[in-house]
Design a protein around this motif. Structure first.
Motif, PDB file in Angstrom:
ATOM      1  N   ALA A 139     -18.768  -2.119 -14.333  1.00 27.91           N
ATOM      2  CA  ALA A 139     -17.887  -1.382 -13.977  1.00 27.91           C
ATOM      3  C   ALA A 139     -16.626  -1.962 -13.665  1.00 27.91           C
ATOM      4  O   ALA A 139     -15.966  -0.811 -13.995  1.00 27.91           O
ATOM      5  CB  ALA A 139     -18.656  -1.525 -12.409  1.00 27.91           C
ATOM      6  N   ALA A 140     -16.046  -3.124 -14.050  1.00 29.32           N
ATOM      7  CA  ALA A 140     -14.812  -3.639 -14.498  1.00 29.32           C
ATOM      8  C   ALA A 140     -14.127  -3.383 -16.059  1.00 29.32           C
ATOM      9  O   ALA A 140     -13.086  -2.399 -16.036  1.00 29.32           O
ATOM     10  CB  ALA A 140     -14.796  -5.386 -14.294  1.00 29.32           C
ATOM     11  N   ALA A 141     -15.324  -2.788 -16.640  1.00 33.49           N
ATOM     12  CA  ALA A 141     -15.763  -2.457 -18.414  1.00 33.49           C
ATOM     13  C   ALA A 141     -14.553  -0.110 -17.726  1.00 33.49           C
ATOM     14  O   ALA A 141     -13.816   0.515 -18.801  1.00 33.49           O
ATOM     15  CB  ALA A 141     -15.658  -2.528 -19.078  1.00 33.49           C
ATOM     16  N   LYS A 142     -15.255   0.309 -17.533  1.00 32.05           N
ATOM     17  CA  LYS A 142     -15.053   1.854 -16.820  1.00 32.05           C
ATOM     18  C   LYS A 142     -13.791   1.876 -16.654  1.00 32.05           C
ATOM     19  O   LYS A 142     -12.874   1.092 -16.065  1.00 32.05           O
ATOM     20  CB  LYS A 142     -15.816   2.428 -15.534  1.00 32.05           C
ATOM     21  CG  LYS A 142     -17.505   2.160 -15.935  1.00 32.05           C
ATOM     22  CD  LYS A 142     -17.799   2.862 -17.221  1.00 32.05           C
ATOM     23  CE  LYS A 142     -19.474   2.502 -17.376  1.00 32.05           C
ATOM     24  NZ  LYS A 142     -20.106   3.375 -18.269  1.00 32.05           N
ATOM     25  N   ASP A 143     -13.610   3.420 -16.400  1.00 27.71           N
ATOM     26  CA  ASP A 143     -11.995   3.573 -16.287  1.00 27.71           C
ATOM     27  C   ASP A 143     -12.363   5.084 -15.265  1.00 27.71           C
ATOM     28  O   ASP A 143     -11.699   5.783 -15.705  1.00 27.71           O
ATOM     29  CB  ASP A 143     -11.399   4.437 -17.374  1.00 27.71           C
ATOM     30  CG  ASP A 143     -10.079   4.423 -17.074  1.00 27.71           C
ATOM     31  OD1 ASP A 143      -8.966   4.192 -16.260  1.00 27.71           O
ATOM     32  OD2 ASP A 143      -9.377   5.240 -17.947  1.00 27.71           O
ATOM     33  N   PRO A 144     -12.585   4.872 -14.118  1.00 28.57           N
ATOM     34  CA  PRO A 144     -13.157   5.969 -12.552  1.00 28.57           C
ATOM     35  C   PRO A 144     -10.971   6.429 -12.575  1.00 28.57           C
ATOM     36  O   PRO A 144     -10.545   5.794 -12.498  1.00 28.57           O
ATOM     37  CB  PRO A 144     -13.465   5.023 -11.978  1.00 28.57           C
ATOM     38  CG  PRO A 144     -12.995   3.517 -11.765  1.00 28.57           C
ATOM     39  CD  PRO A 144     -12.933   3.455 -13.111  1.00 28.57           C
ATOM     40  N   LYS A 145     -12.031   7.499 -12.096  1.00 28.39           N
ATOM     41  CA  LYS A 145     -10.571   8.435 -10.665  1.00 28.39           C
ATOM     42  C   LYS A 145     -10.685   7.901  -9.029  1.00 28.39           C
ATOM     43  O   LYS A 145     -10.025   7.811  -8.625  1.00 28.39           O
ATOM     44  CB  LYS A 145     -10.973   9.565 -10.998  1.00 28.39           C
ATOM     45  CG  LYS A 145     -10.605  10.406 -12.655  1.00 28.39           C
ATOM     46  CD  LYS A 145     -10.983  11.454 -12.065  1.00 28.39           C
ATOM     47  CE  LYS A 145     -10.155  12.472 -13.810  1.00 28.39           C
ATOM     48  NZ  LYS A 145     -10.278  13.496 -13.447  1.00 28.39           N
ATOM     49  N   VAL A 146     -11.708   6.973  -9.311  1.00 33.39           N
ATOM     50  CA  VAL A 146     -12.255   7.231  -8.016  1.00 33.39           C
ATOM     51  C   VAL A 146     -13.023   5.714  -7.954  1.00 33.39           C
ATOM     52  O   VAL A 146     -14.026   5.896  -8.287  1.00 33.39           O
ATOM     53  CB  VAL A 146     -12.240   8.016  -6.570  1.00 33.39           C
ATOM     54  CG1 VAL A 146     -13.705   8.636  -7.850  1.00 33.39           C
ATOM     55  CG2 VAL A 146     -12.630   7.537  -5.457  1.00 33.39           C
ATOM     56  N   LEU A 147     -12.921   4.653  -6.851  1.00 37.88           N
ATOM     57  CA  LEU A 147     -13.963   3.567  -6.320  1.00 37.88           C
ATOM     58  C   LEU A 147     -14.722   4.093  -5.208  1.00 37.88           C
ATOM     59  O   LEU A 147     -13.405   3.874  -3.669  1.00 37.88           O
ATOM     60  CB  LEU A 147     -13.633   2.402  -6.979  1.00 37.88           C
ATOM     61  CG  LEU A 147     -14.637   0.918  -6.390  1.00 37.88           C
ATOM     62  CD1 LEU A 147     -15.199   0.944  -7.357  1.00 37.88           C
ATOM     63  CD2 LEU A 147     -13.480  -0.152  -6.747  1.00 37.88           C
ATOM     64  N   ILE A 148     -15.962   4.638  -5.629  1.00 42.74           N
ATOM     65  CA  ILE A 148     -16.097   4.653  -3.225  1.00 42.74           C
ATOM     66  C   ILE A 148     -17.044   3.455  -2.908  1.00 42.74           C
ATOM     67  O   ILE A 148     -18.443   3.197  -3.633  1.00 42.74           O
ATOM     68  CB  ILE A 148     -17.122   5.623  -2.887  1.00 42.74           C
ATOM     69  CG1 ILE A 148     -16.023   6.710  -3.529  1.00 42.74           C
ATOM     70  CG2 ILE A 148     -17.456   5.943  -2.289  1.00 42.74           C
ATOM     71  CD1 ILE A 148     -16.715   8.432  -3.909  1.00 42.74           C
ATOM     72  N   VAL A 149     -16.295   2.435  -1.993  1.00 37.07           N
ATOM     73  CA  VAL A 149     -17.111   1.739  -1.282  1.00 37.07           C
ATOM     74  C   VAL A 149     -18.118   1.779   0.122  1.00 37.07           C
ATOM     75  O   VAL A 149     -17.743   2.354   0.432  1.00 37.07           O
ATOM     76  CB  VAL A 149     -16.149   0.264  -1.433  1.00 37.07           C
ATOM     77  CG1 VAL A 149     -16.916  -1.040  -1.388  1.00 37.07           C
ATOM     78  CG2 VAL A 149     -14.983   0.238  -1.667  1.00 37.07           C
ATOM     79  N   ALA A 170      -7.749  14.884  -3.755  1.00 36.19           N
ATOM     80  CA  ALA A 170      -7.477  13.853  -3.944  1.00 36.19           C
ATOM     81  C   ALA A 170      -8.365  13.980  -5.809  1.00 36.19           C
ATOM     82  O   ALA A 170      -7.040  13.901  -6.911  1.00 36.19           O
ATOM     83  CB  ALA A 170      -7.792  12.885  -3.999  1.00 36.19           C
ATOM     84  N   LEU A 171      -9.117  14.157  -6.040  1.00 29.58           N
ATOM     85  CA  LEU A 171      -9.568  14.298  -8.086  1.00 29.58           C
ATOM     86  C   LEU A 171      -9.241  15.167  -8.514  1.00 29.58           C
ATOM     87  O   LEU A 171      -8.638  15.101  -9.367  1.00 29.58           O
ATOM     88  CB  LEU A 171     -11.333  14.280  -7.509  1.00 29.58           C
ATOM     89  CG  LEU A 171     -12.273  12.718  -7.303  1.00 29.58           C
ATOM     90  CD1 LEU A 171     -13.288  12.940  -6.664  1.00 29.58           C
ATOM     91  CD2 LEU A 171     -11.479  11.852  -7.931  1.00 29.58           C
ATOM     92  N   ALA A 172      -9.121  16.145  -7.712  1.00 31.28           N
ATOM     93  CA  ALA A 172      -7.668  17.352  -8.194  1.00 31.28           C
ATOM     94  C   ALA A 172      -6.644  16.940  -8.663  1.00 31.28           C
ATOM     95  O   ALA A 172      -6.750  18.071 -10.084  1.00 31.28           O
ATOM     96  CB  ALA A 172      -8.240  18.471  -7.306  1.00 31.28           C
ATOM     97  N   GLY A 173      -5.971  16.739  -8.286  1.00 35.00           N
ATOM     98  CA  GLY A 173      -5.229  15.710  -8.637  1.00 35.00           C
ATOM     99  C   GLY A 173      -4.389  14.760  -9.654  1.00 35.00           C
ATOM    100  O   GLY A 173      -3.721  14.815 -10.330  1.00 35.00           O
TER     101      GLY A 173
END
Length: 103
Positions: free
Chosen positions: A29-39, A99-102
């Motif tokens: 997961a640390a190597a990923k480049d996400p737009k959002v991290l849902i905890v 937020a994701l659309a922006g």
């Protein structure tokens, strides 16, 4: 979507018994480049919070400007978007999509 867990091969279960099968571990997961991290909140969130590796992932993603979103009881987690109860989903989901659309 990439579902991460402390051990990438362990299934986790919601309090209702629904399985969540991770795609990989926190190192992946640390190597990923996400737009959002849902905890998640609840037991899963507490297990994650106890993991130093998760803390490192969370800090590095937040430093990169990733949106941190938390569901359930997220404790002291500094989240930009929260959904404390199931009743809050009706406002959480549209806010998350906006937020994701922006981004």
């Amino acid at each position: 979507v990439f579902i991460a867990a402390p051990a990438g091969d362990d299934a986790y279960y919601s309090r209702l018994g629904y399985p969540v099968v991770p795609d990989g571990d926190l190192a992946a997961a640390a190597a990923k480049d996400p737009k959002v991290l849902i905890v998640p909140g609840g037991d899963a969130g507490r297990r994650l919070a106890a993991s130093e590796e998760f803390g490192e992932v969370l800090r590095s993603q937040a430093a990169r400007g990733v949106l941190i979103a938390a569901t359930g009881d997220s404790g002291d987690l500094a989240a930009g978007l929260r959904c404390p109860t199931p009743d809050d989903l009706t406002s959480f989901v549209p806010a998350l999509l906006t937020a994701l659309a922006g981004s």
